[in-house]
Scaffold this active site. Structure first.
Site, PDB file in Angstrom:
ATOM      1  CG  ASP A  21       4.050  -0.365  -7.575  1.00 49.19           C
ATOM      2  OD1 ASP A  21       3.016  -1.153  -7.227  1.00 49.19           O
ATOM      3  OD2 ASP A  21       3.992   0.540  -8.154  1.00 49.19           O
ATOM      4  NE  ARG A  25       1.122  -1.019 -12.181  1.00 52.27           N
ATOM      5  CZ  ARG A  25       2.187  -0.212 -11.868  1.00 52.27           C
ATOM      6  NH1 ARG A  25       2.941   0.091 -12.847  1.00 52.27           N
ATOM      7  NH2 ARG A  25       2.519  -0.169 -10.677  1.00 52.27           N
ATOM      8  CG  ASN A  69      -1.259  -0.212  -0.238  1.00 55.53           C
ATOM      9  OD1 ASN A  69      -0.191  -0.576   0.025  1.00 55.53           O
ATOM     10  ND2 ASN A  69      -1.473   0.659  -1.201  1.00 55.53           N
TER      11      ASN A  69
END
Ligand code: IPE
Ligand code: IPE
Ligand code: MG
Length: 242
Positions: A21, A25, A69
């Site tokens: 993950d 970001r 997703n």
């Protein structure tokens, strides 16, 4: 006294699962589009796969794309599957050189035909490799896997091949996507998130959990070794009194 990430012994788990993950970001922080994070994530996959194989991990399951997703923007999904197609071809030498056998865990229905074709080809190509088994969880959901297993149980009962009175844990486990894989001893999640996100709900019953704060594109050998060292410091009781 143990020192975190320090000189403790590296204990290699038999089976490892990773929730990769934080690609988006990482990209955002670096001023890039999200897809650049996924691209860099592929390099991190190669590092973890080769290092786990070298250290003698028997089974590695990587969460690459969840059933949930599919609700991401169409463009991101398209780019992600484009990357996956490239990965499935470009990494064949790495898989062969490291004696890694590739497997797929998840539903096939929604996968683009070209992805399925390349996936099947790579699974076939590596089928005789006797080293680490690498399961890519793509279009995977833990609840969906349990629902699919329940459907298979019901079908076997309806066909008269299974007596409902004999349905037990092993009957259900045998109908999961990859029943031959050992349950993860260690579950790693990157990017600091403290949740399971519908990953291997059945199989992680007694997995040790390691959360790394670094985003997946930055997860390298040092972070993997830190996870294995922490694993070595855990006491696994499996409900017993030791
Ligand atoms: C993980 O990174 C990769 C996939 C889920 C495909 P994310 O894309 O979830 O990145 P973040 O969590 O938004 O940072
Ligand atoms: C989990 O990450 C799925 C994968 C790593 C493939 P997500 O980014 O989709 O999970 P949430 O949305 O933060 O729970
Ligand atoms: Mg995420």
């Amino acid at each position: 006294m143990s020192t975190p990430g320090g000189d403790d012994q590296l204990v290699v788990p038999r089976s490892v699962a990773v929730i990769m993950d934080g690609n988006g970001r990482w990209a955002k922080r670096a001023g890039f589009e999200r897809i650049r994070g996924h691209e860099r994530g592929v390099d991190a996959v190669r590092t973890t796969v080769t290092e786990c194989a070298r250290l003698g991990v028997e089974a590695l399951t990587l969460y690459a794309f969840s059933e949930e997703n599919w609700s991401r923007p169409k463009r991101e999904i398209k780019l992600l599957f484009g990357l996956l197609e490239r990965f499935l071809v470009a990494e064949r030498p790495t898989l062969m050189d490291n004696d890694v056998r590739l497997l797929h865990s998840g539903r096939r229905e929604r996968l683009p035909p070209r992805v399925l074709e390349l996936l099947d080809e790579t699974v076939e190509l590596t089928a005789k490799n006797g080293g680490m088994r690498l399961a890519l969880a793509i279009s995977y959901g833990g609840r969906q896997e349990l629902a699919d297993a329940a459907r298979r149980l019901a079908a076997d009962v309806a066909a008269g091949e299974l007596d409902p009175a004999t349905v037990d844990e092993s009957a259900l486990a045998a109908r999961l996507y990859l029943p031959e894989l050992p349950d993860p001893d260690l579950l790693i999640r990157t990017a600091g998130e403290l949740r399971v996100s519908n990953f291997l709900l059945w199989q992680i019953s007694y997995a040790e959990i390691h959360v790394s704060d670094v985003c997946w594109p930055e997860f390298g050998k040092d972070e993997l070794h830190a996870a294995f060292r922490e694993f070595g410091r855990r006491t696994r009781r499996f409900g017993k009194v030791l």
